[in-house]
Scaffold this motif. Structure first.
Motif, PDB file in Angstrom:
ATOM      1  N   HIS A 591      47.362  10.232 -32.648  1.00 12.35           N
ATOM      2  CA  HIS A 591      48.658   9.731 -33.119  1.00 12.35           C
ATOM      3  C   HIS A 591      49.724  10.799 -32.933  1.00 12.35           C
ATOM      4  O   HIS A 591      49.488  11.985 -33.181  1.00 12.35           O
ATOM      5  CB  HIS A 591      48.585   9.341 -34.599  1.00 12.35           C
ATOM      6  CG  HIS A 591      49.473   8.203 -34.972  1.00 12.35           C
ATOM      7  ND1 HIS A 591      49.023   7.085 -35.642  1.00 12.35           N
ATOM      8  CD2 HIS A 591      50.798   7.975 -34.748  1.00 12.35           C
ATOM      9  CE1 HIS A 591      50.025   6.240 -35.827  1.00 12.35           C
ATOM     10  NE2 HIS A 591      51.119   6.771 -35.290  1.00 12.35           N
ATOM     11  N   ARG A 593      53.141  12.729 -33.886  1.00 17.46           N
ATOM     12  CA  ARG A 593      53.863  13.060 -35.114  1.00 17.46           C
ATOM     13  C   ARG A 593      55.265  12.466 -35.143  1.00 17.46           C
ATOM     14  O   ARG A 593      55.827  12.265 -36.214  1.00 17.46           O
ATOM     15  CB  ARG A 593      53.954  14.580 -35.259  1.00 17.46           C
ATOM     16  CG  ARG A 593      52.637  15.255 -35.613  1.00 17.46           C
ATOM     17  CD  ARG A 593      52.355  15.141 -37.092  1.00 17.46           C
ATOM     18  NE  ARG A 593      51.165  15.902 -37.485  1.00 17.46           N
ATOM     19  CZ  ARG A 593      50.792  16.084 -38.753  1.00 17.46           C
ATOM     20  NH1 ARG A 593      51.506  15.558 -39.730  1.00 17.46           N
ATOM     21  NH2 ARG A 593      49.705  16.768 -39.031  1.00 17.46           N
ATOM     22  N   ASP A 594      55.842  12.194 -33.964  1.00 23.19           N
ATOM     23  CA  ASP A 594      57.207  11.671 -33.896  1.00 23.19           C
ATOM     24  C   ASP A 594      57.229  10.160 -33.650  1.00 23.19           C
ATOM     25  O   ASP A 594      58.168   9.637 -33.051  1.00 23.19           O
ATOM     26  CB  ASP A 594      57.984  12.377 -32.778  1.00 23.19           C
ATOM     27  CG  ASP A 594      58.280  13.829 -33.102  1.00 23.19           C
ATOM     28  OD1 ASP A 594      57.949  14.274 -34.215  1.00 23.19           O
ATOM     29  OD2 ASP A 594      58.843  14.528 -32.232  1.00 23.19           O
ATOM     30  N   TYR A 600      52.718   7.975 -38.514  1.00 22.27           N
ATOM     31  CA  TYR A 600      51.539   8.828 -38.349  1.00 22.27           C
ATOM     32  C   TYR A 600      50.566   8.651 -39.509  1.00 22.27           C
ATOM     33  O   TYR A 600      49.345   8.743 -39.337  1.00 22.27           O
ATOM     34  CB  TYR A 600      52.005  10.279 -38.248  1.00 22.27           C
ATOM     35  CG  TYR A 600      50.907  11.301 -38.248  1.00 22.27           C
ATOM     36  CD1 TYR A 600      50.247  11.630 -37.066  1.00 22.27           C
ATOM     37  CD2 TYR A 600      50.526  11.952 -39.425  1.00 22.27           C
ATOM     38  CE1 TYR A 600      49.231  12.572 -37.059  1.00 22.27           C
ATOM     39  CE2 TYR A 600      49.512  12.893 -39.421  1.00 22.27           C
ATOM     40  CZ  TYR A 600      48.871  13.199 -38.239  1.00 22.27           C
ATOM     41  OH  TYR A 600      47.866  14.133 -38.242  1.00 22.27           O
ATOM     42  N   GLU A 604      46.289   8.824 -40.270  1.00 22.35           N
ATOM     43  CA  GLU A 604      45.845   9.862 -41.204  1.00 22.35           C
ATOM     44  C   GLU A 604      45.060   9.267 -42.362  1.00 22.35           C
ATOM     45  O   GLU A 604      43.997   9.778 -42.753  1.00 22.35           O
ATOM     46  CB  GLU A 604      47.065  10.631 -41.712  1.00 22.35           C
ATOM     47  CG  GLU A 604      46.755  11.874 -42.506  1.00 22.35           C
ATOM     48  CD  GLU A 604      48.013  12.625 -42.859  1.00 22.35           C
ATOM     49  OE1 GLU A 604      48.023  13.856 -42.735  1.00 22.35           O
ATOM     50  OE2 GLU A 604      49.015  11.977 -43.254  1.00 22.35           O
ATOM     51  N   ASP A 621      46.132  15.272 -33.391  1.00 19.16           N
ATOM     52  CA  ASP A 621      47.570  15.200 -33.639  1.00 19.16           C
ATOM     53  C   ASP A 621      48.319  15.503 -32.349  1.00 19.16           C
ATOM     54  O   ASP A 621      48.001  16.471 -31.656  1.00 19.16           O
ATOM     55  CB  ASP A 621      48.000  16.224 -34.684  1.00 19.16           C
ATOM     56  CG  ASP A 621      47.438  15.933 -36.056  1.00 19.16           C
ATOM     57  OD1 ASP A 621      46.764  14.910 -36.209  1.00 19.16           O
ATOM     58  OD2 ASP A 621      47.671  16.739 -36.969  1.00 19.16           O
ATOM     59  N   VAL A 623      51.731  16.751 -31.510  1.00 20.01           N
ATOM     60  CA  VAL A 623      52.958  17.328 -32.062  1.00 20.01           C
ATOM     61  C   VAL A 623      54.109  17.079 -31.093  1.00 20.01           C
ATOM     62  O   VAL A 623      54.010  17.358 -29.897  1.00 20.01           O
ATOM     63  CB  VAL A 623      52.780  18.834 -32.316  1.00 20.01           C
ATOM     64  CG1 VAL A 623      54.080  19.444 -32.848  1.00 20.01           C
ATOM     65  CG2 VAL A 623      51.647  19.075 -33.298  1.00 20.01           C
TER      66      VAL A 623
END
Length: 653
Positions: A591, A593-594, A600, A604, A621, A623
């Motif tokens: 996934h 983060r943005d 997201y 999680e 993640d 990023v």
């Protein structure tokens, strides 16, 4: 003779890669598929003398402009900006539309915001559109945004464009309440915008609206109004559009009418509505399917219609001359899937893209006057023809008899028998896969897997009945449509039912989460990207984003999920996070983060629930990555996690 338009020393973006001839070639490296297209967003200038495009050089994007003969007219490094479109405003100005994930002052959450820039080919200067405003506009330092996809409309005549943008209203929780849309006329050389209050729809040559659409979302009433000497007059109305609304598309066959797409029984249909308010006419196209109009890039005049069929594309043009010209193009590429990318206003020069057997997507400049075609370059030059797997368009019956269309990509160089299989459902779910080169499916096929892309009920493009059959079937029949495809391929002897995994992104990510939790016993592993794992919490998040429990967005989600309210108990049964006890296979979660579409937190919380239940889960993640995997780094990170995961838990050989 075919020759490259990208002259030596210009950008060298599409140089051919010479590969040794071998009987069983090793698959291309993952990087060949993960890289952003080497060439994209091609556009012809109105006079047909220049081409603008985006080239990928390593991790950096470049805007290139050159003559059709290869003379460079400018190369601008635009770094890692996410380019959404490139088009010409006139023969000297190129418009570049980009987006970024950011948190503007006063906004409740981070979002994907959009900006437009102009590049002057003669002066070789960039300018940001709406860098400031005059005539009563707000300070654009805080308002240079466009909601959704944004709109840039090109005016005939002077070098101005119309940009529809957000202007602050009040700073509260909902985007719709924070900002109102306002139109600015923007100078392409200065970027200065002047507010315009008389544009909100189909624009005439003078830059004024000739027709506008309106919608009362609380009552489902939708209408079209036409400009009169004083004000506007409603010329057409339609009721019962609480979710799916008509769309005002542009001019009809003359500038005295407009075309509206209307959702009806049997599918969407086009109506030509006279601006004088007389009787509308339903446009019929025989059996070629749902149509999308094609408009002149500067005048907005209707040129023809585009149709995406089950496994092909078709174009119908309003002028016999243009129809004959396109027929000659199709005859030149008889075994390829051909798309119209760009054209001059007189339709004498075209850029087309070919895809198909052995072709990852090649751009060709077609000069109809000269009667020749010149190869420009390829999307993925590092992927050789022999590495491209065969794609079959198939049908199979779901358990209840529903016909499910699907694309099946086969691994090159392998017998079509007892193959390891990856089921790869598309996102949406109100979406579909298309014919042509799919870099995800082809990467998996190059590693030895067959890839099934089911067009499960709820998919669009296969008739309204097929689409509506998905209502209320999220995690139910929409899910078993996938495993019914596995059973079909096993019965046909194509796939080994003991060697099947599922992988998908967005809604496809949800389906991959749901495979081992809601429809267990089919897959030996699951990989889910940007998926929804908890439906009530997703609805709760959407309510906060859109500002209410009964917004059109909320109605859309509830229709597919089969819920009447956020805390509907039936949603727990189709929420993977709440069904983790059923999972008994390895699960990979990925996934960004943005991500502004699926938060997201959805991945999680699923990972947390799986770990607490003692299940086998890995989470990656991304990023700085958005929902659409817009960066090469994000795509590479996905594939570097996905391929080893699949090869470990579902060996291809």
């Amino acid at each position: 003779m075919i020759r490259s338009l990208l002259a030596a020393g210009a950008l060298a973006l599409t140089a051919a890669v010479a590969l040794p001839a071998v009987a069983q070639p090793a698959p291309p490296p993952i990087e060949a598929y993960a890289s952003l297209p080497a060439l994209s967003n091609l556009a012809l200038s109105p006079n047909g003398e220049r081409i603008a495009f985006i080239g990928q050089v390593g991790a950096s994007r470049r805007l290139g402009v050159q003559t059709v003969s290869g003379e460079p007219l400018g190369v601008v490094d635009i770094g890692t900006q996410k380019v959404r479109s490139v088009r010409w405003a006139d023969d000297d100005h190129v418009l570049i539309y980009t987006s970024s994930f950011t948190d503007l002052a006063g906004m409740a959450t981070e979002r994907e915001f959009y900006t437009a820039q102009s590049y002057n080919v003669r002066t070789r200067r960039f300018v940001a559109l709406l860098n400031r405003t005059v005539g009563g506009g707000a300070n654009m330092a805080s308002t240079r945004i466009s909601g959704g996809a944004g709109v840039v409309n090109i005016l005939a005549g002077p070098p101005f464009v119309h940009v529809v943008n957000g202007v602050p209203r009040t700073f509260v929780t909902s985007y719709d309440r924070e900002f109102q849309l306002k139109t600015f006329e923007v100078d392409l050389d200065t970027g200065i915008g002047t507010p315009r209050d008389d544009f909100n729809g189909v624009m005439g040559p003078d830059g004024r609206a000739v027709a506008e659409a309106g919608w009362d979302s609380s009552r489902g009433r939708w209408w079209v109004s036409a400009r009169r000497a004083v004000g506007l007059a409603q010329i057409w109305t339609s009721e019962d559009h609480m979710i799916d609304t008509p769309s005002l598309l542009g001019f009809g066959r003359t500038d005295e009418s407009v075309i509206v797409r209307v959702p009806e029984d049997g599918g969407d249909h086009l109506y030509e509505i006279p601006l004088d308010g007389s009787e509308p006419r339903k446009l019929a196209f025989g059996n070629v399917g749902e149509a999308s109009p094609i408009y002149h890039p500067r005048t907005g005049a209707l040129l023809g219609f585009y149709f995406l069929g089950d496994n092909d594309r078709e174009y119908v043009f309003t002028e016999e001359r243009m129809g004959g010209a396109w027929a000659s193009v199709m005859a030149a590429y008889p075994d390829q899937d051909v798309s119209l990318v760009s054209s001059t206003p007189d339709f004498t020069k075209l850029i087309v893209q070919t895809q198909g057997e052995g072709d990852t997507g090649t751009y060709q400049l077609v000069d109809l006057t000269a009667g020749r075609a010149v190869r420009i370059g390829s999307q993925y030059p590092a992927i050789p023809a022999e590495a491209i797997g065969e794609v079959r368009f198939i049908h199979y019956a779901a358990a209840d008899g529903t016909d499910i269309p699907a694309y099946l990509t086969l691994p090159p160089g392998r017998d079509v028998a007892d193959l390891p299989l990856i089921v790869m459902p598309h996102g949406g779910p109100q979406a579909r896969d298309e014919p042509g080169f799919d870099y995800w499916a082809q990467l998996l096929a190059s590693r030895g897997y067959a890839v099934l892309q089911p067009q499960f009920r709820g998919s669009v493009g296969f008739g309204k009945a097929h689409y509506e059959a998905g209502f209320g079937e999220w995690g139910r029949k929409m899910q078993t449509d996938l495993s019914d495809g596995v059973r079909y391929l096993a019965a046909e002897g194509i796939a080994d039912p003991a060697r099947v995994c599922i992988w998908g992104w967005s809604y496809g990510g949800y389906a991959a989460m749901a495979g081992p939790t809601i429809d267990p016993g089919v897959y030996r592993c699951a990989a889910a990207g940007a998926g929804v794992s908890d439906l009530p919490r997703m609805l709760d998040w959407e309510r906060d984003q859109t500002g209410g429990r009964d917004t059109p967005v909320m109605r859309y989600w509830k229709r597919f999920m089969g819920a009447t309210r956020i805390n509907d108990g039936s949603l727990a049964e189709v929420s993977p996070t709440r069904m983790v006890q059923n999972a008994n296979v390895p699960i990979l979660l990925i996934h960004g983060r943005d991500d502004s579409v699926v938060p997201y937190a959805q991945s999680e919380m699923f990972a947390t629930a799986l770990r607490r239940a003692g299940k086998d889960v890995e989470m990656v993640d991304l990023v700085g990555e958005d929902h659409w995997l817009s960066s090469a780094a994000g795509r590479l990170a996905v594939f570097q996690a996905l391929i080893p995961f699949l090869e470990q838990h579902n060996p291809p050989r």
